[in-house]
Design an enzyme around this catalytic site. Structure first.
Site, PDB file in Angstrom:
ATOM      1  N   LYS A  96       0.841  -1.201   0.000  1.00  0.00           N
ATOM      2  CA  LYS A  96       0.000   0.000   0.000  1.00  0.00           C
ATOM      3  C   LYS A  96       0.876   1.251   0.000  1.00  0.00           C
ATOM      4  CE  LYS A  96      -3.856   1.945   2.756  1.00  0.00           C
ATOM      5  NZ  LYS A  96      -4.671   1.718   3.983  1.00  0.00           N
ATOM      6  N   SER A 176      -9.562   1.754   3.318  1.00  0.00           N
ATOM      7  CA  SER A 176      -8.685   2.507   2.445  1.00  0.00           C
ATOM      8  C   SER A 176      -7.669   1.641   1.700  1.00  0.00           C
ATOM      9  CB  SER A 176      -7.939   3.582   3.259  1.00  0.00           C
ATOM     10  OG  SER A 176      -7.071   2.995   4.215  1.00  0.00           O
ATOM     11  N   SER A 200      -9.881  -0.484   7.556  1.00  0.00           N
ATOM     12  CA  SER A 200      -9.243  -0.279   6.255  1.00  0.00           C
ATOM     13  C   SER A 200      -8.580  -1.519   5.669  1.00  0.00           C
ATOM     14  CB  SER A 200      -8.208   0.847   6.338  1.00  0.00           C
ATOM     15  OG  SER A 200      -8.854   2.094   6.397  1.00  0.00           O
TER      16      SER A 200
END
Length: 492
Positions: A96, A176, A200
């Site tokens: 990420k 996210s 997330s």
């Protein structure tokens, strides 16, 4: 980044297995690499080809590491010499893009961090490299970890655009950690790292049909991660199978984790129907409970209401922790803004950044006083203690070992407005700092839905129950992006 490493000589390789990055468990890939029936170079090439084939639709990968093939060749050399560094040696991993990788991206989705990349790896990435894992690239995310606005669009960032759900690109991948979940679901890599403050990791895993582990707070180091709160943020793995995510976490922590499901006849689970959650998600959780009962487990309903003062304390603490956490991180980045106020001012001048939603959370946090921030430790302590007491009480009162609930969802159709408010089951374990594990549980139409398991403070205790739930409930289908190569490209 430029690949300049010479290819190591590898002699006497046996016949090779054709790689499919999403088709085999990581344990099997590791065995094939060790026997040299598969090379890391072939596996990485297959992943990069998958990225080329489907990412124009899914838009999960924000940047590819140009050194990936060189990393793979080094792994092949180690395997040929009989000295792999770990079970992850030669396995491609996506990261990420709020987790620092030296010389590569590091944007948190914001154009303000898109200039000079980080100078060094986050500690968790350094551990991946030490284990021989191949850093394949960086994944898109909801910008700033979805802490810029209360009316944000999940999976969207000004740098990466809109990530889409591999099961139907007209639908959201949540966030996210949107890119990490979507990329794994679409077979772009066997493993990915994401982060979670509240939901997330587990939420995008749930609607993208993959597994995710949100470890207990502090299990993995957060140094080098763009923060929301350094006392709640957690790094964790995503994979097609829970066992693969557990293997990744075991390597990164250096401690073994259970790999066998709990014997169903020994299991007592509490099924929590989260008030206000979508009935569609609740139905999937109920069907999962029935499958577990059919296997011999006891699953009983539990009643649980989250106290408002616990939630208020948690949010107030989070807002007060954000600015000092972020500014401490920014001090390590060349060319980055130094303060939250600078970020707010720069965003106001950028029509791309604020074109779809605002930054009212940033503005709220910037307006807090030193006195407000001084109250954060007590608010955090109260909120965490209350959450832990609540979890312990519900387990004891109902005589269950673990709680199970729909993670949230289902995925919603993407448009240019703010996302709908969606109830989740993630807040209680997030506030407690306890582990939370999401596994696939079923579908609504073509779209996956997941269940989450949590309650015990130790992942070693929780994991066998989650493995059992996955074995009983983890129906799998091929995402539409892998069945239909001619999907239209719909950028945003």
């Amino acid at each position: 980044m430029t690949d300049r490493s010479p290819a190591p000589a590898i002699a006497d390789a046996p016949a090779r297995t054709s790689p499919d990055p999403g088709d085999r468990p990581v344990t099997e890939l590791a065995r094939l690499l060790g026997s040299r029936a598969l090379t890391s170079t072939d596996l990485v090439t297959a992943c990069l080809e998958r990225v080329t084939a489907v990412d124009p639709v899914v838009r999960a990968v924000l940047a590819v590491d140009d050194t990936a093939r060189a990393q793979a060749r080094a792994a092949d050399h180690r395997h040929a010499a009989g000295h792999p560094l770990s079970p992850l040696d030669g396995i491609p991993v996506l990261v990420k893009d709020n987790i620092d990788t030296r010389g590569l991206a590091g944007t948190a989705g914001s154009r303000l961090l898109a200039g000079a990349p980080p100078d060094r790896d986050a500690k968790v990435v350094a551990r991946l490299r030490a284990a021989g894992a191949v850093i394949l690239g960086k994944t898109n995310l909801t910008e700033w970890g979805n802490f810029r606005s209360t009316r944000s669009i999940e999976g969207w960032s000004a740098v990466g655009g809109q990530t889409r759900n591999p099961y139907d690109p007209e639908y959201s991948p949540w966030g996210s950690s949107a890119g990490s979940a979507a990329a794994v679901a679409a077979g772009m890599a066997p493993l990915a790292l994401g982060t979670e403050t509240d939901g997330s990791l587990v939420c995008p895993a749930g609607v993208c049909g993959v597994a995710a582990i949100k470890p207990a707070f502090g299990t993995l180091p957060s140094a080098g991660v763009v923060p929301i709160s350094v006392v709640q943020d957690t790094v964790g793995p995503l994979a097609s199978r829970l066992g693969d995510a557990a293997l990744c976490l075991a390597v990164l922590t250096g401690r073994p984790l259970p790999t066998a499901p709990a014997p169903p006849e020994t299991v007592r689970m509490g099924l929590w129907h989260v008030p206000g959650m979508s009935p569609v998600a609740q139905d999937v959780a109920e069907r999962a409970a029935e499958r577990l009962r059919d296997a011999g487990a006891v699953v009983v309903p539990v009643a649980l209401t989250l106290p408002r003062d616990m939630l208020v304390d948690g949010l107030d603490a989070l807002c007060a922790e954000f600015r000092p956490s972020l500014e401490r991180y920014l001090s390590s980045r060349r060319g980055a803004p130094a303060t939250l106020e600078e970020i707010v001012a720069a965003n106001r001048q950028d029509p791309v950044e604020l074109g779809l939603f605002g930054q009212e959370l940033f503005e709220r946090c910037a307006a807090l006083t030193d006195e407000d921030r001084a109250l954060a430790p007590d608010r955090r302590r109260r909120s965490r203690q209350r959450a832990r007491e609540l979890l312990a009480a519900v387990l004891a009162d109902h005589g269950v070992d673990v709680l199970m609930a729909a993670t949230g969802g289902p995925a919603w159709r993407i448009d240019d407005g703010p996302d709908p408010f969606t109830r989740t089951s993630s807040t209680l374990p997030a506030l407690a700092g306890h582990p939370n594990v999401a596994v696939p549980a079923g579908y609504t139409g073509e779209l996956p839905l997941g269940i989450s398991l949590f309650g015990p403070p130790l992942l070693e205790t929780l994991l066998p129950y989650a493995l059992l739930a996955e074995r009983c409930c983890g129906e799998r289908r091929t995402p539409v992006v892998l069945r239909n190569a001619s999907l239209p490209r719909n950028p945003r």
